[in-house]
Scaffold this motif. Structure first.
Motif, short mmCIF file in Angstrom:
data_model
loop_
_atom_site.label_atom_id
_atom_site.label_comp_id
_atom_site.label_asym_id
_atom_site.label_seq_id
_atom_site.Cartn_x
_atom_site.Cartn_y
_atom_site.Cartn_z
N GLU A 271 0.79 -1.24 0.00
CA GLU A 271 0.00 0.00 0.00
C GLU A 271 0.82 1.29 0.00
N HIS A 304 -8.29 -3.73 -0.62
CA HIS A 304 -7.48 -3.77 0.60
C HIS A 304 -6.38 -2.71 0.57
N HIS A 308 -6.05 0.89 2.77
CA HIS A 308 -4.92 1.22 3.64
C HIS A 308 -4.60 2.72 3.61
N GLU A 327 -3.68 -3.96 9.69
CA GLU A 327 -4.04 -5.12 8.87
C GLU A 327 -5.41 -5.71 9.24
N TYR A 388 -3.85 -10.88 10.50
CA TYR A 388 -4.76 -10.42 9.44
C TYR A 388 -6.19 -10.91 9.67
ZN ZN Z 1 -2.64 -4.98 4.37
#
Ligand code: ZN
Ligand code: TRP
Length: 882
Positions: A271, A304, A308, A327, A388
């Motif tokens: 990210e 995702h 971020h 996360e 995660y």
């Molecule tokens: Zn991530």
């Protein structure tokens, strides 16, 4: 990273730095063998910091080439430079001063793919977690936030494209074929979010107008000729941007958002601020080369990384112990996004399957750790399913406990209070407490205590009293270094279902606090009484999988069948069926182990076939319903003394029985369910294909042969059906002529597309049985394989070790020996990938004795190597309990 004394890094030792870095001005003069990096840092001594304390900057395999202090070359007496450290002494006594550091690095020989490296001739970077120190000496930790400007110089012929974070600035010609570009990122960021890309790539452009009317240029960079394969990723990006505005009020904050696809990458994607870098597997897609699962993954990972930008970049982590802060929360966000884009119950089933397949075994084995750990020796090994996936479930529980509206208020406070901060889990939880008045002290145990909680449930209906009494006891199994466990706050969604399928409302509930359909278990033991229950109900627990726990509840098969038929929540219908299937499979595996005939009672078969035939249910759900728990799922539930061959035999026997009883339904559905339009990757048609393939799988157990499958394979117009058929043929009819023909045709057709050849290798690496090891070794020797490319290694060695229970766990232990040899080889090139693949052996202690001893010996072989990376050393040590 192990500290120099070889000690673990500990959360309790956290101290802010004595210096802040306000700005970083980087200049890269790019060359494959010898890139020169100049980094000009403006530093500020924090008030209270000792005047004569030295400044120690992190490095990793760096070649030092110069240091200036306040623009004057530093005398050698004032610093010590090693590949892993730059210590500067006698710093100016002023509050502000500058350092200019020059280093030399060699991108071509960077096989770890951390720092600046080359992928197919493209320069790219990966800095999370500790890769920036492989570029220049720095305070390489997430709580040091600075404003970066980056000037890139390169040969225009080699690298016409020069990218970094932020907004583009000046560009120009330098003569002799060299050119340059400058980038400026106005948002302070930690070093792990730095990125640079330089090379010759094509761009696909689009644009987005944010909700406050700001235009954003969207750019996806891919290899020449692959432009068309980026259109789905672009579409997913625009939907992600819109969704984050609508659902969480989060707007993008730069004038450009770039994604670059590279083919050598250690993980899924990264990210970096304004310049996400992706494994090309998660960008490129078209009907001919990507499966429905690939499309779903691309959508989820694009989202995702984009999400971020707020949860990770605008608000980052104070230290790496707080990794779940970004996360876990971002996974929760991408799960919600996919649920909104596709089918919520189907998505939930996929999430639970994944959590149980990856996180539950981690949590019950030697690698167990809390969602927010307190020590580590190698941070790369903490990018785990626990951080995660369980991290996401913990955020989901928070939303369940507070309710969506209050959860949103807490999150809004988090965004406003901590924007620009490097925060902790305590900061995060305080926002929800402050915004809602809730007391989350017991809830916070979910972050601190490892292990999957178990609840043991007993129930009794009293017809004369019209009460249902339910006893629930919770416990958490011991995990490494944590014997005694605290009781947890478990939010358990429940329902009571009458004989006619109607939902029953109790007139009162004693013994536990409930809010709507959620009961809050907080004590070790609850005796709960549901009052005013007119007839015997069936209790449905953990609806929508409201808590990531295991449940021991002796519910009868007929009660489970009842739930499988009447549960109003589609996810919970699947859950009941899955539980019924699991029980049947465990019993079958025990029989097979004792060399007794495997039996499969009618309850499961009838429920499965009834669900399959229920055309009011969406096809994807029916496909999930008939997809039995995997061999690994069964092994996990049995828990010890595992014989993978017995599980395989038992599961096959159960599948055969279902196939025989349901053959009429299977063939009717297989004949009619496929969408009759050209390929589209949408959720409904993907669900139809999944159901079709599941039915075909059963039909191969009755009268469909490899020869029958070959023409279907040949006429497929999309990769989902093509690779699905290839998998069925290879796994059900290994070695048959038709299968070998299909494999050869597939190889020939896609030999120039490594991402598709990865599927071909995985299919072969997961053929059940002990012969597969030979096939894997053979494939490693073909030009399709390369030990330097993580995707190839994962597709072949990773699939074999993590996805082939009977093949990998050969009784003679040769699977383990093979893996150990590969790990040692891989470790000398790419430790991060080696360590990750080795975790396939994390449940070795639950194998039966003979295999366990062979596995121990293989781990001992790795452990006995003189030089191992910190990554593999850490995993091996923990797996062996050292
Ligand atoms: Zn991530
Ligand atoms: N932060 C990335 C993500 O989850 C993943 C990541 C961490 C990563 N470390 C990495 C990716 C190293 C590649 C290499 O989105």
């Amino acid at each position: 990273m192990r500290t120099e004394t070889g000690q673990d890094v500990r959360l309790e030792d956290y101290k802010p730095t004595a210096f802040e870095i306000e700005t970083v001005d980087l200049t890269f003069r790019l060359n494959p063998e010898r890139t020169i990096v100049t980094s000009r840092l403006s530093l500020r001594r924090r008030s209270g910091a000792e005047k004569n304390s030295p400044l120690v900057l992190d490095g990793d395999e760096l070649t030092f080439a110069g240091l200036k202090i306040n623009d004057v070359a530093a005398d050698e007496s004032r610093f010590t430079a090693t590949p892993s450290k730059l210590e500067v002494r006698d710093l100016p006594a002023t509050e502000f001063f500058t350092l200019e550091i020059t280093t030399e690095i060699a991108p071509v020989s960077n096989s770890k793919l951390m720092g600046l490296y080359r992928s197919s001739g493209v320069y790219c970077t990966q800095c999370e977690a500790e890769g920036f120190r492989r570029i220049t000496y720095f305070l390489d930790r997430p709580d040091v936030l600075a404003i970066y400007s980056t000037r890139i110089e390169a040969l225009a012929a080699e690298a016409p494209l020069l990218l970094s974070n932020g907004n583009p600035g000046e560009t120009g010609d330098l003569g002799d074929g060299w050119h340059y570009a400058v980038w400026h990122d106005p948002h302070p960021k930690p070093s792990y979010l730095f990125a640079l890309v330089a090379g010759d790539l094509s761009v696909v452009r689009d644009s987005f107008i944010t909700k406050s009317g700001k235009p954003v240029a969207l750019e996806i960079y891919v290899e020449h000729g692959k432009e068309a394969q980026a259109s789905y990723a672009m579409d997913a990006l625009k939907r992600s941007m819109k969704w984050d505005e609508d659902r969480f009020g989060r707007e993008y904050d730069l004038s450009v958002f770039m994604i670059v696809a590279v083919s050598d990458f250690n993980m899924g994607a990264m990210e970096n601020k304004g310049l996400n870098i992706f494994n090309d597997k998660y960008v490129l897609a078209d009907a001919d080369t990507a499966t429905d699962a690939d499309y779903a993954n691309i959508e989820a990972i694009i989202a995702h990384e984009y999400f971020h930008n707020w949860t990770g970049n605008r608000i980052t982590c104070r230290d790496w112990f707080q990794l779940c802060l970004k996360e876990g929360l971002t996974v929760y966000r991408d799960h919600e996004f996919s649920a909104d884009m596709r089918s919520r119950p189907v998505k939930r089933i996929a999430e639970v399957r994944l959590l149980k397949a990856h996180q539950f075994p981690e949590d019950s084995g030697p690698l167990a750790h809390p969602v927010r750990p307190v020590r580590y020796s190698e941070i790369n090994n903490f990018y785990t399913a626990t951080v995660y996936e369980k991290g996401s479930e913990v955020v989901r529980m928070l939303a369940t406990i507070l309710g969506l509206k209050e959860f949103k208020n807490g999150l809004d406070l988090y965004f406003s209070r901590h924007d620009g901060d490097a925060a902790t889990i305590e900061d995060f939880l305080a926002c929800f407490e402050d915004a809602t008045g809730a007391d989350l002290s017991q809830f916070s145990v979910w972050y601190h205590q490892a292990g999957t909680p178990v609840i043991t449930v007993g129930s009794n209906y009293d017809a004369s009293e019209r009460t249902l009494k339910v006893e629930i006891e919770q416990s958490v199994p011991a995990t490494p270094g944590e014997e005694r466990k605290k009781p947890m706050h478990i939010p358990l969604r429940f329902g009571l279902i009458a004989a006619d399928g109607a939902e029953i409302e109790a007139t009162g509930i004693a013994g536990v606090t409930t809010h709507g359909d959620v009961m809050h278990l907080k004590k070790r033991r609850h005796e709960i009484v549901f009052k005013g229950i007119q007839s015997r109900p069936v209790l449905s627990l953990n609806r929508s999988f409201s808590a990531p726990i295991n449940i021991r509840y002796e519910q009868s098969s007929s009660d489970l069948s009842h739930l499988a038929r009447f549960e109003t929540e589609p996810y919970s219908r699947w859950q009941a069926l899955n539980e019924l299937a699991m029980r049947t499979l465990i019993a079958a595996a025990k029989s097979a182990r004792a060399e007794k005939a495997v039996e499969c009672g009618p309850a499961l078969v009838e429920s499965l076939i009834a669900t399959l035939a229920d055309d009011k249910l969406e096809p994807a759900l029916r496909g999930q319903a008939i997809t039995l728990p995997s061999e690994a799922d069964i092994a996990r539930e049995i828990g010890n003394n595992i014989d993978p061959d017995a599980i395989y035999t038992a599961r096959n026997a159960v599948l055969d029985r279902i196939a025989a009883d349901g053959s009429g339904t299977f063939s009717e559905i297989a004949d009619t369910i496929l969408p009759d339009e050209p390929y589209r990757p949408d959720a409904d048609s993907a669900g139809r294909r999944a159901l079709y393939l599941a039915c075909l799988g059963y039909l191969t157990r009755t009268d469909t042969s490899a020869e029958d499958l070959l023409p279907i394979f040949r006429s497929a117009d999309n990769m989902t059906i093509l690779s699905g058929l290839l998998g069925l043929m290879a796994h059900r009819f290994p070695g048959s002529n038709a299968t070998e023909t299909a494999l050869a045709e597939f190889e020939k057709r896609f030999s120039k597309n490594p991402l598709v050849i990865d599927k071909w290798m995985s299919v072969q690496a997961t053929v059940p049985g002990s012969d597969t090891l030979g096939r894997v070794k053979h494939l490693m020797a073909t030009p399709h394989f390369s030990i330097d490319n993580p995707n190839r290694v994962r597709a072949l060695i990773g699939s074999f070790a993590a996805g082939n229970p009977t093949g990998f766990n050969r009784l003679d232990g040769d699977g383990y020996t093979f893996l150990a040899e590969q790990i040692v080889e891989l470790d000398s090139r790419n430790p991060q990938v080696a360590a990750r693949i080795l975790t396939a052996m994390r449940s070795w202690k639950s194998l039966e004795r003979q295999r366990r001893e062979k596995a121990r010996a293989a781990l001992g072989m790795i452990s006995g190597q003189e030089s191992l990376s910190p990554d593999v050393r850490d995993i091996t040590n923990r797996m062996l309990g050292q």
